[in-house]
Design a protein around this motif. Structure first.
Motif, PDB file in Angstrom:
ATOM      1  N   MET A  55       0.829  -1.215   0.000  1.00  0.00           N
ATOM      2  CA  MET A  55       0.000   0.000   0.000  1.00  0.00           C
ATOM      3  C   MET A  55       0.863   1.264   0.000  1.00  0.00           C
ATOM      4  SD  MET A  55      -2.968  -0.720   2.800  1.00  0.00           S
ATOM      5  CE  MET A  55      -4.283  -1.908   2.605  1.00  0.00           C
ATOM      6  N   LEU A  56       2.151   1.117   0.284  1.00  0.00           N
ATOM      7  CA  LEU A  56       3.038   2.293   0.325  1.00  0.00           C
ATOM      8  C   LEU A  56       3.127   2.912  -1.058  1.00  0.00           C
ATOM      9  CD1 LEU A  56       5.904   0.785   2.521  1.00  0.00           C
ATOM     10  CD2 LEU A  56       4.312   2.605   3.208  1.00  0.00           C
ATOM     11  N   LYS A  57       3.249   4.235  -1.083  1.00  0.00           N
ATOM     12  CA  LYS A  57       3.229   4.912  -2.380  1.00  0.00           C
ATOM     13  C   LYS A  57       4.612   5.025  -3.001  1.00  0.00           C
ATOM     14  CE  LYS A  57      -1.066   7.263  -1.625  1.00  0.00           C
ATOM     15  NZ  LYS A  57      -1.287   6.844  -0.240  1.00  0.00           N
ATOM     16  N   ASP A  58       5.639   5.099  -2.150  1.00  0.00           N
ATOM     17  CA  ASP A  58       6.977   5.329  -2.669  1.00  0.00           C
ATOM     18  C   ASP A  58       7.886   4.147  -2.375  1.00  0.00           C
ATOM     19  OD1 ASP A  58       8.758   8.013  -3.439  1.00  0.00           O
ATOM     20  OD2 ASP A  58       9.881   6.418  -2.445  1.00  0.00           O
ATOM     21  N   LYS A  59       8.761   3.832  -3.309  1.00  0.00           N
ATOM     22  CA  LYS A  59       9.585   2.638  -3.099  1.00  0.00           C
ATOM     23  C   LYS A  59      10.642   2.815  -2.007  1.00  0.00           C
ATOM     24  CE  LYS A  59      12.880   3.090  -6.990  1.00  0.00           C
ATOM     25  NZ  LYS A  59      12.417   4.258  -7.755  1.00  0.00           N
ATOM     26  N   LYS A  60      10.860   4.032  -1.563  1.00  0.00           N
ATOM     27  CA  LYS A  60      11.821   4.248  -0.479  1.00  0.00           C
ATOM     28  C   LYS A  60      11.164   4.088   0.892  1.00  0.00           C
ATOM     29  CE  LYS A  60      14.871   7.522  -2.817  1.00  0.00           C
ATOM     30  NZ  LYS A  60      14.063   8.602  -3.428  1.00  0.00           N
ATOM     31  N   GLU A  61       9.824   4.002   0.918  1.00  0.00           N
ATOM     32  CA  GLU A  61       9.141   3.913   2.210  1.00  0.00           C
ATOM     33  C   GLU A  61       9.169   2.493   2.770  1.00  0.00           C
ATOM     34  OE1 GLU A  61       5.929   7.460   1.215  1.00  0.00           O
ATOM     35  OE2 GLU A  61       5.225   5.415   1.421  1.00  0.00           O
ATOM     36  N   LYS A  62       8.981   2.454   4.089  1.00  0.00           N
ATOM     37  CA  LYS A  62       8.998   1.165   4.782  1.00  0.00           C
ATOM     38  C   LYS A  62       7.970   1.203   5.909  1.00  0.00           C
ATOM     39  CE  LYS A  62      11.850  -0.284   8.367  1.00  0.00           C
ATOM     40  NZ  LYS A  62      13.134  -0.364   9.080  1.00  0.00           N
ATOM     41  N   ILE A  63       7.418   0.047   6.217  1.00  0.00           N
ATOM     42  CA  ILE A  63       6.479  -0.065   7.338  1.00  0.00           C
ATOM     43  C   ILE A  63       7.089  -0.968   8.391  1.00  0.00           C
ATOM     44  CG2 ILE A  63       4.358  -1.271   8.026  1.00  0.00           C
ATOM     45  CD1 ILE A  63       3.235   0.882   6.689  1.00  0.00           C
ATOM     46  N   GLU A  64       7.028  -0.560   9.642  1.00  0.00           N
ATOM     47  CA  GLU A  64       7.387  -1.501  10.699  1.00  0.00           C
ATOM     48  C   GLU A  64       6.164  -1.729  11.572  1.00  0.00           C
ATOM     49  OE1 GLU A  64      11.283  -1.968  12.327  1.00  0.00           O
ATOM     50  OE2 GLU A  64      10.506  -1.797  14.374  1.00  0.00           O
ATOM     51  N   ILE A  65       5.835  -2.995  11.779  1.00  0.00           N
ATOM     52  CA  ILE A  65       4.707  -3.361  12.641  1.00  0.00           C
ATOM     53  C   ILE A  65       5.275  -3.941  13.926  1.00  0.00           C
ATOM     54  CG2 ILE A  65       2.698  -4.882  12.895  1.00  0.00           C
ATOM     55  CD1 ILE A  65       2.680  -5.007   9.742  1.00  0.00           C
ATOM     56  N   GLN A  66       4.815  -3.428  15.055  1.00  0.00           N
ATOM     57  CA  GLN A  66       5.234  -3.984  16.345  1.00  0.00           C
ATOM     58  C   GLN A  66       3.991  -4.412  17.104  1.00  0.00           C
ATOM     59  OE1 GLN A  66       7.319  -0.725  18.163  1.00  0.00           O
ATOM     60  NE2 GLN A  66       9.045  -0.844  16.750  1.00  0.00           N
ATOM     61  N   ILE A  67       3.995  -5.643  17.568  1.00  0.00           N
ATOM     62  CA  ILE A  67       2.869  -6.147  18.366  1.00  0.00           C
ATOM     63  C   ILE A  67       3.420  -6.662  19.683  1.00  0.00           C
ATOM     64  CG2 ILE A  67       1.048  -7.895  18.523  1.00  0.00           C
ATOM     65  CD1 ILE A  67       0.682  -7.649  15.520  1.00  0.00           C
ATOM     66  N   ASP A  68       2.960  -6.043  20.754  1.00  0.00           N
ATOM     67  CA  ASP A  68       3.462  -6.442  22.063  1.00  0.00           C
ATOM     68  C   ASP A  68       2.269  -6.546  23.009  1.00  0.00           C
ATOM     69  OD1 ASP A  68       4.917  -6.970  24.262  1.00  0.00           O
ATOM     70  OD2 ASP A  68       5.878  -5.011  24.426  1.00  0.00           O
ATOM     71  N   GLY A  69       1.738  -7.756  23.160  1.00  0.00           N
ATOM     72  CA  GLY A  69       0.534  -7.959  23.973  1.00  0.00           C
ATOM     73  C   GLY A  69       0.821  -8.527  25.336  1.00  0.00           C
ATOM     74  N   LYS A  70       2.108  -8.563  25.704  1.00  0.00           N
ATOM     75  CA  LYS A  70       2.551  -9.098  27.010  1.00  0.00           C
ATOM     76  C   LYS A  70       2.164 -10.569  27.204  1.00  0.00           C
ATOM     77  CE  LYS A  70       3.620  -4.762  28.468  1.00  0.00           C
ATOM     78  NZ  LYS A  70       3.286  -4.124  27.180  1.00  0.00           N
ATOM     79  N   GLY A  71       1.926 -11.282  26.119  1.00  0.00           N
ATOM     80  CA  GLY A  71       1.649 -12.728  26.211  1.00  0.00           C
ATOM     81  C   GLY A  71       2.959 -13.500  26.167  1.00  0.00           C
ATOM     82  N   PRO A  72       2.890 -14.839  26.247  1.00  0.00           N
ATOM     83  CA  PRO A  72       4.114 -15.648  26.274  1.00  0.00           C
ATOM     84  C   PRO A  72       4.984 -15.527  25.020  1.00  0.00           C
ATOM     85  CG  PRO A  72       2.128 -17.039  26.222  1.00  0.00           C
ATOM     86  CD  PRO A  72       1.679 -15.636  26.470  1.00  0.00           C
ATOM     87  N   LEU A  73       4.416 -15.102  23.891  1.00  0.00           N
ATOM     88  CA  LEU A  73       5.218 -14.954  22.669  1.00  0.00           C
ATOM     89  C   LEU A  73       6.195 -13.792  22.753  1.00  0.00           C
ATOM     90  CD1 LEU A  73       2.829 -15.275  19.610  1.00  0.00           C
ATOM     91  CD2 LEU A  73       4.705 -16.789  20.214  1.00  0.00           C
ATOM     92  N   GLY A  74       5.925 -12.851  23.651  1.00  0.00           N
ATOM     93  CA  GLY A  74       6.764 -11.669  23.719  1.00  0.00           C
ATOM     94  C   GLY A  74       6.392 -10.707  22.611  1.00  0.00           C
ATOM     95  N   MET A  75       7.391 -10.089  22.031  1.00  0.00           N
ATOM     96  CA  MET A  75       7.115  -9.062  21.027  1.00  0.00           C
ATOM     97  C   MET A  75       7.283  -9.620  19.616  1.00  0.00           C
ATOM     98  SD  MET A  75       8.563  -5.281  21.198  1.00  0.00           S
ATOM     99  CE  MET A  75       8.368  -4.091  19.906  1.00  0.00           C
ATOM    100  N   MET A  76       6.446  -9.127  18.712  1.00  0.00           N
ATOM    101  CA  MET A  76       6.609  -9.469  17.305  1.00  0.00           C
ATOM    102  C   MET A  76       6.919  -8.199  16.533  1.00  0.00           C
ATOM    103  SD  MET A  76       3.932 -12.171  15.770  1.00  0.00           S
ATOM    104  CE  MET A  76       2.507 -11.496  16.572  1.00  0.00           C
ATOM    105  N   VAL A  77       7.889  -8.288  15.638  1.00  0.00           N
ATOM    106  CA  VAL A  77       8.229  -7.143  14.811  1.00  0.00           C
ATOM    107  C   VAL A  77       8.289  -7.600  13.356  1.00  0.00           C
ATOM    108  CG1 VAL A  77       9.922  -5.321  14.341  1.00  0.00           C
ATOM    109  CG2 VAL A  77       9.581  -6.126  16.695  1.00  0.00           C
ATOM    110  N   VAL A  78       7.626  -6.861  12.483  1.00  0.00           N
ATOM    111  CA  VAL A  78       7.644  -7.178  11.055  1.00  0.00           C
ATOM    112  C   VAL A  78       7.945  -5.910  10.262  1.00  0.00           C
ATOM    113  CG1 VAL A  78       6.138  -7.739   9.084  1.00  0.00           C
ATOM    114  CG2 VAL A  78       6.149  -9.230  11.094  1.00  0.00           C
ATOM    115  N   ASP A  79       8.906  -5.999   9.377  1.00  0.00           N
ATOM    116  CA  ASP A  79       9.209  -4.902   8.456  1.00  0.00           C
ATOM    117  C   ASP A  79       8.666  -5.270   7.082  1.00  0.00           C
ATOM    118  OD1 ASP A  79      10.544  -3.493  10.372  1.00  0.00           O
ATOM    119  OD2 ASP A  79      12.556  -3.928   9.630  1.00  0.00           O
ATOM    120  N   ALA A  80       8.003  -4.325   6.438  1.00  0.00           N
ATOM    121  CA  ALA A  80       7.460  -4.595   5.108  1.00  0.00           C
ATOM    122  C   ALA A  80       7.851  -3.466   4.169  1.00  0.00           C
ATOM    123  CB  ALA A  80       5.942  -4.721   5.174  1.00  0.00           C
TER     124      ALA A  80
END
Ligand SMILES: [Zn+2]
Length: 304
Positions: A55-80
Protein backbone atom coordinates in the motif's frame (compact mmCIF):
# COMPACT_ATOMS: atom_id res chain seq x y z
CA UNK A 1 6.09 -18.02 -5.77
CA UNK A 2 4.01 -16.11 -3.23
CA UNK A 3 1.94 -13.32 -4.69
CA UNK A 4 -0.52 -10.54 -3.99
CA UNK A 5 -3.43 -9.34 -6.06
CA UNK A 6 -5.07 -6.01 -5.47
CA UNK A 7 -7.99 -4.36 -7.16
CA UNK A 8 -11.52 -3.10 -6.82
CA UNK A 9 -15.00 -4.63 -6.82
CA UNK A 10 -18.66 -3.75 -6.24
CA UNK A 11 -18.51 -1.02 -8.91
CA UNK A 12 -15.30 0.35 -7.48
CA UNK A 13 -16.81 0.87 -4.04
CA UNK A 14 -14.41 -1.50 -2.30
CA UNK A 15 -10.67 -2.15 -2.44
CA UNK A 16 -9.56 -5.76 -2.15
CA UNK A 17 -6.12 -7.17 -1.31
CA UNK A 18 -5.46 -10.88 -1.29
CA UNK A 19 -2.10 -12.56 -0.80
CA UNK A 20 -0.69 -16.05 -0.64
CA UNK A 21 2.32 -16.11 1.68
CA UNK A 22 2.86 -19.84 2.24
CA UNK A 23 6.52 -19.87 1.13
CA UNK A 24 7.64 -16.73 2.91
CA UNK A 25 5.95 -17.77 6.15
CA UNK A 26 7.67 -21.15 5.84
CA UNK A 27 11.01 -19.39 5.39
CA UNK A 28 10.46 -17.19 8.48
CA UNK A 29 9.34 -20.19 10.54
CA UNK A 30 12.37 -22.25 9.47
CA UNK A 31 14.81 -19.41 10.13
CA UNK A 32 13.43 -18.77 13.61
CA UNK A 33 12.59 -22.41 14.51
CA UNK A 34 9.03 -21.39 15.43
CA UNK A 35 6.69 -23.89 17.03
CA UNK A 36 3.15 -23.88 15.54
CA UNK A 37 1.59 -21.15 17.72
CA UNK A 38 4.48 -18.77 17.13
CA UNK A 39 4.44 -19.77 13.43
CA UNK A 40 0.76 -18.83 13.17
CA UNK A 41 1.18 -15.51 14.98
CA UNK A 42 4.28 -14.43 13.07
CA UNK A 43 2.85 -15.77 9.79
CA UNK A 44 -0.36 -13.77 10.19
CA UNK A 45 1.57 -10.59 10.94
CA UNK A 46 3.90 -11.14 7.98
CA UNK A 47 0.88 -11.68 5.71
CA UNK A 48 -0.85 -8.44 6.71
CA UNK A 49 2.59 -6.80 6.54
CA UNK A 50 2.84 -7.77 2.86
CA UNK A 51 -0.45 -6.01 2.16
CA UNK A 52 0.55 -2.90 4.12
CA UNK A 53 3.92 -2.78 2.36
CA UNK A 54 2.35 -2.82 -1.08
CA UNK A 55 0.00 0.00 0.00
CA UNK A 56 3.04 2.29 0.33
CA UNK A 57 3.23 4.91 -2.38
CA UNK A 58 6.98 5.33 -2.67
CA UNK A 59 9.59 2.64 -3.10
CA UNK A 60 11.82 4.25 -0.48
CA UNK A 61 9.14 3.91 2.21
CA UNK A 62 9.00 1.17 4.78
CA UNK A 63 6.48 -0.06 7.34
CA UNK A 64 7.39 -1.50 10.70
CA UNK A 65 4.71 -3.36 12.64
CA UNK A 66 5.23 -3.98 16.35
CA UNK A 67 2.87 -6.15 18.37
CA UNK A 68 3.46 -6.44 22.06
CA UNK A 69 0.53 -7.96 23.97
CA UNK A 70 2.55 -9.10 27.01
CA UNK A 71 1.65 -12.73 26.21
CA UNK A 72 4.11 -15.65 26.27
CA UNK A 73 5.22 -14.95 22.67
CA UNK A 74 6.76 -11.67 23.72
CA UNK A 75 7.12 -9.06 21.03
CA UNK A 76 6.61 -9.47 17.30
CA UNK A 77 8.23 -7.14 14.81
CA UNK A 78 7.64 -7.18 11.05
CA UNK A 79 9.21 -4.90 8.46
CA UNK A 80 7.46 -4.60 5.11
CA UNK A 81 8.64 -2.86 1.96
CA UNK A 82 7.08 -1.43 -1.16
CA UNK A 83 8.61 -4.16 -3.36
CA UNK A 84 6.69 -6.98 -1.65
CA UNK A 85 9.49 -8.14 0.63
CA UNK A 86 9.06 -8.65 4.38
CA UNK A 87 11.11 -9.79 7.33
CA UNK A 88 10.21 -10.35 10.97
CA UNK A 89 10.73 -12.10 14.25
CA UNK A 90 9.06 -13.04 17.49
CA UNK A 91 10.94 -12.93 20.79
CA UNK A 92 9.87 -16.37 22.03
CA UNK A 93 9.41 -18.71 19.04
CA UNK A 94 9.21 -21.82 21.24
CA UNK A 95 5.74 -21.07 22.53
CA UNK A 96 2.90 -23.59 22.35
CA UNK A 97 -0.59 -22.47 23.36
CA UNK A 98 -3.70 -24.43 22.43
CA UNK A 99 -7.32 -23.50 22.97
CA UNK A 100 -8.73 -24.84 26.21
CA UNK A 101 -12.04 -25.82 24.60
CA UNK A 102 -10.32 -27.45 21.59
CA UNK A 103 -6.77 -28.73 22.21
CA UNK A 104 -6.32 -29.24 18.44
CA UNK A 105 -6.54 -25.51 17.78
CA UNK A 106 -3.74 -23.01 18.24
CA UNK A 107 -4.62 -20.17 20.58
CA UNK A 108 -2.88 -17.26 18.89
CA UNK A 109 -4.81 -14.64 20.89
CA UNK A 110 -3.65 -16.03 24.19
CA UNK A 111 -0.07 -16.45 22.98
CA UNK A 112 0.07 -12.85 21.75
CA UNK A 113 -1.87 -11.41 24.68
CA UNK A 114 -4.08 -8.34 24.75
CA UNK A 115 -2.37 -6.19 27.35
CA UNK A 116 -0.59 -3.95 24.88
CA UNK A 117 -0.62 -2.27 21.51
CA UNK A 118 -0.37 -2.75 17.79
CA UNK A 119 2.02 -0.08 16.56
CA UNK A 120 2.64 0.84 12.94
CA UNK A 121 5.62 3.00 12.04
CA UNK A 122 5.68 4.41 8.52
CA UNK A 123 9.21 5.33 7.61
CA UNK A 124 8.94 7.83 4.77
CA UNK A 125 12.67 8.07 3.97
CA UNK A 126 13.47 11.77 4.31
CA UNK A 127 10.48 12.85 6.34
CA UNK A 128 9.79 12.17 10.02
CA UNK A 129 8.36 8.69 10.60
CA UNK A 130 4.62 8.48 11.13
CA UNK A 131 3.75 6.42 14.22
CA UNK A 132 0.27 5.20 15.01
CA UNK A 133 -0.88 2.73 17.64
CA UNK A 134 -4.06 1.12 18.87
CA UNK A 135 -4.76 -1.16 21.85
CA UNK A 136 -4.83 -4.85 20.94
CA UNK A 137 -8.35 -6.24 20.68
CA UNK A 138 -8.09 -10.03 20.71
CA UNK A 139 -4.44 -10.71 19.85
CA UNK A 140 -5.72 -12.83 16.95
CA UNK A 141 -4.06 -10.34 14.53
CA UNK A 142 -6.91 -10.07 11.98
CA UNK A 143 -9.25 -8.31 14.44
CA UNK A 144 -6.42 -6.12 15.64
CA UNK A 145 -5.62 -4.87 12.13
CA UNK A 146 -9.31 -4.31 11.34
CA UNK A 147 -9.46 -2.11 14.46
CA UNK A 148 -6.24 -0.35 13.42
CA UNK A 149 -7.61 0.50 9.96
CA UNK A 150 -10.80 1.86 11.51
CA UNK A 151 -9.17 3.90 14.28
CA UNK A 152 -5.97 5.06 12.62
CA UNK A 153 -6.96 5.34 8.99
CA UNK A 154 -10.73 5.78 9.35
CA UNK A 155 -11.20 3.00 6.81
CA UNK A 156 -13.76 0.33 7.66
CA UNK A 157 -12.02 -2.92 6.72
CA UNK A 158 -12.55 -6.64 6.96
CA UNK A 159 -9.29 -8.46 7.66
CA UNK A 160 -9.11 -12.22 7.32
CA UNK A 161 -5.71 -13.80 7.86
CA UNK A 162 -4.61 -17.33 8.51
CA UNK A 163 -1.77 -19.84 8.66
CA UNK A 164 -2.39 -23.56 8.33
CA UNK A 165 0.29 -25.60 10.08
CA UNK A 166 0.63 -29.22 9.00
CA UNK A 167 1.16 -32.19 11.33
CA UNK A 168 4.91 -32.14 10.63
CA UNK A 169 4.94 -28.42 11.60
CA UNK A 170 5.48 -27.29 8.01
CA UNK A 171 3.33 -24.48 6.63
CA UNK A 172 0.57 -25.92 4.46
CA UNK A 173 -1.02 -22.60 3.50
CA UNK A 174 -0.88 -18.98 4.59
CA UNK A 175 -2.34 -15.73 3.41
CA UNK A 176 -4.58 -12.78 4.00
CA UNK A 177 -7.62 -11.07 2.56
CA UNK A 178 -8.32 -7.40 3.27
CA UNK A 179 -11.49 -5.70 2.04
CA UNK A 180 -11.75 -1.95 2.48
CA UNK A 181 -14.70 0.35 2.03
CA UNK A 182 -14.10 3.29 -0.28
CA UNK A 183 -15.82 6.58 0.66
CA UNK A 184 -18.30 5.87 -2.17
CA UNK A 185 -19.47 2.60 -0.57
CA UNK A 186 -23.21 2.40 0.08
CA UNK A 187 -25.11 0.74 2.94
CA UNK A 188 -25.88 -2.07 0.51
CA UNK A 189 -22.15 -2.58 -0.24
CA UNK A 190 -21.38 -2.76 3.46
CA UNK A 191 -24.15 -5.30 3.91
CA UNK A 192 -22.87 -7.43 1.01
CA UNK A 193 -19.33 -7.44 2.39
CA UNK A 194 -20.52 -8.29 5.90
CA UNK A 195 -22.51 -11.24 4.57
CA UNK A 196 -19.60 -12.48 2.47
CA UNK A 197 -17.14 -12.22 5.35
CA UNK A 198 -19.53 -13.95 7.76
CA UNK A 199 -19.85 -16.94 5.44
CA UNK A 200 -16.23 -17.12 4.30
CA UNK A 201 -14.16 -20.22 5.06
CA UNK A 202 -10.90 -19.58 6.93
CA UNK A 203 -8.57 -17.82 4.50
CA UNK A 204 -5.79 -20.40 4.97
CA UNK A 205 -8.23 -23.10 3.85
CA UNK A 206 -9.25 -21.08 0.78
CA UNK A 207 -5.59 -20.58 -0.12
CA UNK A 208 -4.87 -24.26 0.38
CA UNK A 209 -7.69 -25.10 -2.03
CA UNK A 210 -7.32 -22.38 -4.68
CA UNK A 211 -3.75 -21.08 -4.49
CA UNK A 212 -4.06 -18.07 -6.85
CA UNK A 213 -5.05 -14.84 -5.04
CA UNK A 214 -6.69 -13.21 -8.10
CA UNK A 215 -8.85 -16.29 -8.69
CA UNK A 216 -9.83 -16.33 -5.03
CA UNK A 217 -11.07 -12.74 -5.17
CA UNK A 218 -12.86 -13.37 -8.49
CA UNK A 219 -14.67 -16.28 -6.86
CA UNK A 220 -15.87 -13.95 -4.11
CA UNK A 221 -16.67 -10.85 -6.20
CA UNK A 222 -17.89 -11.35 -9.80
CA UNK A 223 -16.84 -7.87 -10.91
CA UNK A 224 -13.31 -7.93 -9.42
CA UNK A 225 -10.95 -5.74 -11.42
CA UNK A 226 -7.34 -6.55 -10.72
CA UNK A 227 -5.21 -3.38 -10.69
CA UNK A 228 -1.89 -4.95 -9.81
CA UNK A 229 -0.26 -8.25 -9.04
CA UNK A 230 2.99 -8.49 -7.14
CA UNK A 231 5.43 -11.19 -6.08
CA UNK A 232 6.15 -11.50 -2.38
CA UNK A 233 9.13 -12.89 -0.49
CA UNK A 234 11.00 -12.96 2.80
CA UNK A 235 14.13 -10.84 2.55
CA UNK A 236 16.51 -9.34 5.06
CA UNK A 237 19.11 -6.89 3.81
CA UNK A 238 21.53 -7.44 6.66
CA UNK A 239 25.13 -8.34 5.88
CA UNK A 240 28.49 -8.68 7.59
CA UNK A 241 29.55 -5.17 6.62
CA UNK A 242 26.49 -3.48 8.16
CA UNK A 243 27.00 -5.18 11.53
CA UNK A 244 30.75 -4.43 11.33
CA UNK A 245 29.93 -0.71 11.27
CA UNK A 246 27.82 -1.09 14.44
CA UNK A 247 30.57 -3.13 16.13
CA UNK A 248 33.30 -0.68 15.21
CA UNK A 249 31.42 2.05 17.11
CA UNK A 250 31.23 0.14 20.41
CA UNK A 251 33.41 1.52 23.24
CA UNK A 252 36.94 0.22 22.73
CA UNK A 253 37.00 -1.21 26.26
CA UNK A 254 34.07 -3.48 25.29
CA UNK A 255 35.82 -4.51 22.09
CA UNK A 256 39.00 -5.25 24.04
CA UNK A 257 37.02 -7.46 26.40
CA UNK A 258 35.66 -9.48 23.44
CA UNK A 259 39.22 -9.89 22.16
CA UNK A 260 40.67 -10.95 25.51
CA UNK A 261 37.87 -13.20 26.67
CA UNK A 262 36.24 -14.61 23.55
CA UNK A 263 38.91 -14.03 20.87
CA UNK A 264 36.24 -12.69 18.57
CA UNK A 265 32.50 -12.22 18.56
CA UNK A 266 29.32 -13.42 16.96
CA UNK A 267 26.42 -11.21 15.95
CA UNK A 268 22.99 -12.66 15.19
CA UNK A 269 20.49 -10.69 13.09
CA UNK A 270 17.20 -10.61 15.00
CA UNK A 271 15.15 -10.43 11.81
CA UNK A 272 16.55 -13.38 9.89
CA UNK A 273 18.61 -15.26 12.50
CA UNK A 274 21.76 -15.16 10.34
CA UNK A 275 24.98 -15.43 12.37
CA UNK A 276 28.05 -13.37 11.55
CA UNK A 277 31.44 -14.07 13.08
CA UNK A 278 34.19 -11.47 13.58
CA UNK A 279 37.66 -12.69 14.49
CA UNK A 280 40.15 -11.19 16.92
CA UNK A 281 42.08 -9.43 14.17
CA UNK A 282 38.99 -7.63 12.90
CA UNK A 283 38.06 -6.44 16.40
CA UNK A 284 41.66 -5.35 17.03
CA UNK A 285 41.41 -3.31 13.83
CA UNK A 286 38.38 -1.45 15.25
CA UNK A 287 40.23 -0.76 18.52
CA UNK A 288 43.31 0.49 16.65
CA UNK A 289 41.18 2.73 14.46
CA UNK A 290 39.54 4.28 17.54
CA UNK A 291 42.93 4.86 19.20
CA UNK A 292 44.29 6.48 16.02
CA UNK A 293 41.18 8.66 15.73
CA UNK A 294 41.45 9.82 19.35
CA UNK A 295 45.14 10.66 18.87
CA UNK A 296 44.31 12.67 15.76
CA UNK A 297 41.65 14.63 17.66
CA UNK A 298 44.04 15.33 20.55
CA UNK A 299 46.62 16.63 18.12
CA UNK A 300 44.09 18.80 16.35
CA UNK A 301 42.93 20.20 19.70
CA UNK A 302 46.57 20.85 20.67
CA UNK A 303 47.16 22.90 17.52
CA UNK A 304 43.98 24.95 18.09
ZN1 LIG B 1 19.07 -10.26 8.76
Amino acid sequence: MDRLSRGTALNGNIRVFCCRTTKLVQEAVTRHNCLPTAAAALGRTLSVGCIMGTMLKDKKEKIEIQIDGKGPLGMMVVDAYHDGTVRGFVTNPYVEVYKEEDPQKLDVGKAVGTDGVLRVIKDMSMKRPFVSEVPLQTGEIGDDFAYYYMKSEQTPSAVSVGVMVDKDYSIKAAGALVIQMMPSATERDIQIVEEIVANLKPVSQIIDEMKDPAEIVKAIFDDYQELACQELSFKCECNKGKFAIVLSRLPKEDLQEMIDEDHGCEVICKFCNTKYHYDEGTLQGFVNAQIAHEKQQREAAGKA
